[in-house]
Motif scaffolding. Structure first.
Motif, mmCIF file in Angstrom:
data_model
loop_
_atom_site.group_PDB
_atom_site.id
_atom_site.type_symbol
_atom_site.label_atom_id
_atom_site.label_comp_id
_atom_site.label_asym_id
_atom_site.label_seq_id
_atom_site.Cartn_x
_atom_site.Cartn_y
_atom_site.Cartn_z
ATOM 1 N N LEU A 29 1.078 -1.113 -0.460
ATOM 2 C CA LEU A 29 -0.378 -0.504 0.006
ATOM 3 C C LEU A 29 1.267 1.687 0.036
ATOM 4 O O LEU A 29 2.183 1.337 0.688
ATOM 5 C CB LEU A 29 -1.026 0.396 0.931
ATOM 6 C CG LEU A 29 -2.082 0.482 1.240
ATOM 7 C CD1 LEU A 29 -2.962 0.688 0.266
ATOM 8 C CD2 LEU A 29 -2.659 0.794 2.671
ATOM 9 N N LYS A 30 0.915 2.621 -0.875
ATOM 10 C CA LYS A 30 1.574 3.551 -0.786
ATOM 11 C C LYS A 30 0.764 4.143 0.410
ATOM 12 O O LYS A 30 -0.005 4.114 0.598
ATOM 13 C CB LYS A 30 0.769 4.146 -2.174
ATOM 14 C CG LYS A 30 1.985 4.493 -3.394
ATOM 15 C CD LYS A 30 0.905 4.876 -4.529
ATOM 16 C CE LYS A 30 2.146 5.193 -5.209
ATOM 17 N NZ LYS A 30 1.969 5.994 -6.664
ATOM 18 N N ASP A 31 1.404 5.603 0.419
ATOM 19 C CA ASP A 31 1.232 6.535 1.579
ATOM 20 C C ASP A 31 -0.217 6.982 0.831
ATOM 21 O O ASP A 31 -1.094 7.259 2.454
ATOM 22 C CB ASP A 31 2.118 7.770 1.178
ATOM 23 C CG ASP A 31 3.174 6.786 2.219
ATOM 24 O OD1 ASP A 31 3.584 5.994 2.489
ATOM 25 O OD2 ASP A 31 4.458 7.177 1.759
ATOM 26 N N ASP A 32 -0.873 7.365 0.020
ATOM 27 C CA ASP A 32 -1.912 7.929 -0.284
ATOM 28 C C ASP A 32 -2.916 6.315 -0.516
ATOM 29 O O ASP A 32 -4.219 7.337 -1.052
ATOM 30 C CB ASP A 32 -2.149 8.404 -2.317
ATOM 31 C CG ASP A 32 -1.786 8.034 -3.094
ATOM 32 O OD1 ASP A 32 -1.877 6.836 -3.055
ATOM 33 O OD2 ASP A 32 -1.491 8.225 -3.656
ATOM 34 N N LYS A 33 -2.419 5.363 -0.261
ATOM 35 C CA LYS A 33 -3.599 4.433 0.304
ATOM 36 C C LYS A 33 -4.204 3.561 -0.654
ATOM 37 O O LYS A 33 -4.904 2.824 -0.895
ATOM 38 C CB LYS A 33 -4.731 4.672 0.968
ATOM 39 C CG LYS A 33 -4.605 5.748 2.056
ATOM 40 C CD LYS A 33 -3.602 4.863 3.114
ATOM 41 C CE LYS A 33 -3.556 5.528 4.330
ATOM 42 N NZ LYS A 33 -2.414 5.145 4.791
ATOM 43 N N ASN A 34 -3.211 4.199 -2.072
ATOM 44 C CA ASN A 34 -3.913 3.453 -3.503
ATOM 45 C C ASN A 34 -2.702 1.893 -2.952
ATOM 46 O O ASN A 34 -1.093 2.695 -2.877
ATOM 47 C CB ASN A 34 -3.100 4.449 -4.685
ATOM 48 C CG ASN A 34 -4.214 5.045 -4.377
ATOM 49 O OD1 ASN A 34 -5.405 4.866 -4.765
ATOM 50 N ND2 ASN A 34 -4.048 6.705 -5.270
ATOM 51 N N LEU A 35 -3.255 1.100 -4.152
ATOM 52 C CA LEU A 35 -2.318 -0.324 -4.258
ATOM 53 C C LEU A 35 -1.765 0.100 -5.284
ATOM 54 O O LEU A 35 -1.631 0.262 -6.181
ATOM 55 C CB LEU A 35 -3.371 -1.064 -4.382
ATOM 56 C CG LEU A 35 -4.861 -1.858 -2.923
ATOM 57 C CD1 LEU A 35 -5.504 -2.989 -4.043
ATOM 58 C CD2 LEU A 35 -4.207 -2.131 -1.698
ATOM 59 N N ILE A 36 -0.197 -0.716 -4.863
ATOM 60 C CA ILE A 36 0.072 -0.542 -6.417
ATOM 61 C C ILE A 36 1.384 -1.929 -6.869
ATOM 62 O O ILE A 36 1.793 -1.565 -7.677
ATOM 63 C CB ILE A 36 1.239 0.349 -5.377
ATOM 64 C CG1 ILE A 36 2.265 -0.055 -4.326
ATOM 65 C CG2 ILE A 36 1.059 2.119 -4.912
ATOM 66 C CD1 ILE A 36 3.832 0.575 -4.177
ATOM 67 N N GLU A 37 1.542 -2.447 -5.743
ATOM 68 C CA GLU A 37 1.705 -3.546 -6.328
ATOM 69 C C GLU A 37 1.698 -4.905 -5.479
ATOM 70 O O GLU A 37 1.202 -5.078 -4.558
ATOM 71 C CB GLU A 37 3.313 -3.441 -5.986
ATOM 72 C CG GLU A 37 4.554 -4.802 -6.291
ATOM 73 C CD GLU A 37 6.023 -4.310 -5.943
ATOM 74 O OE1 GLU A 37 6.594 -5.486 -6.000
ATOM 75 O OE2 GLU A 37 6.476 -3.322 -5.653
ATOM 76 N N LYS A 38 1.222 -5.788 -6.297
ATOM 77 C CA LYS A 38 0.456 -7.497 -5.596
ATOM 78 C C LYS A 38 2.397 -7.926 -5.341
ATOM 79 O O LYS A 38 3.184 -8.522 -6.219
ATOM 80 C CB LYS A 38 -0.217 -7.677 -7.370
ATOM 81 C CG LYS A 38 -0.723 -8.905 -6.590
ATOM 82 C CD LYS A 38 -1.481 -9.577 -7.706
ATOM 83 C CE LYS A 38 -2.118 -11.096 -7.050
ATOM 84 N NZ LYS A 38 -3.070 -11.380 -8.134
ATOM 85 N N LEU A 39 2.152 -8.127 -4.403
ATOM 86 C CA LEU A 39 2.842 -8.797 -4.375
ATOM 87 C C LEU A 39 3.368 -10.439 -4.131
ATOM 88 O O LEU A 39 4.376 -11.343 -4.118
ATOM 89 C CB LEU A 39 3.507 -8.548 -2.531
ATOM 90 C CG LEU A 39 3.823 -6.592 -1.702
ATOM 91 C CD1 LEU A 39 3.426 -6.572 -0.817
ATOM 92 C CD2 LEU A 39 4.880 -6.375 -2.707
#
Length: 79
Positions: A29-39
């Protein structure tokens, strides 16, 4: 920052009388609460068990309340 914020999404894939199959997705999760990367992703197969009097595990049906709640939740999502 030493730790990342991780979001885990859990999905009910299949429901059985005595258990269920679940699917999980893990996202950074990014600081702006957007999902950024499927781990990662994972599967889990669960079965409901009860111990007999001699302490041996035996498969039994899911409790009615759990079964009804899972059916209701999944039908609400499908609508």
């Amino acid at each position: 920052m030493p730790f990342d914020n991780i979001v885990v999404r859990m999905y009910l894939e299949r429901l059985f009388e005595c258990g269920m199959d679940l699917y999980f997705e893990y996202y950074k999760l990014k600081d702006d609460k957007n999902l950024i990367e499927k781990l990662s992703f994972a599967y889990a197969s669960l079965v409901w068990v009860k111990r007999t009097q001699d302490q041996k595990p035996t498969v039994v049906a899911l409790p009615t309340k759990i079964l009804e709640n899972l059916k209701q939740s999944s039908s609400e999502i499908l609508q």
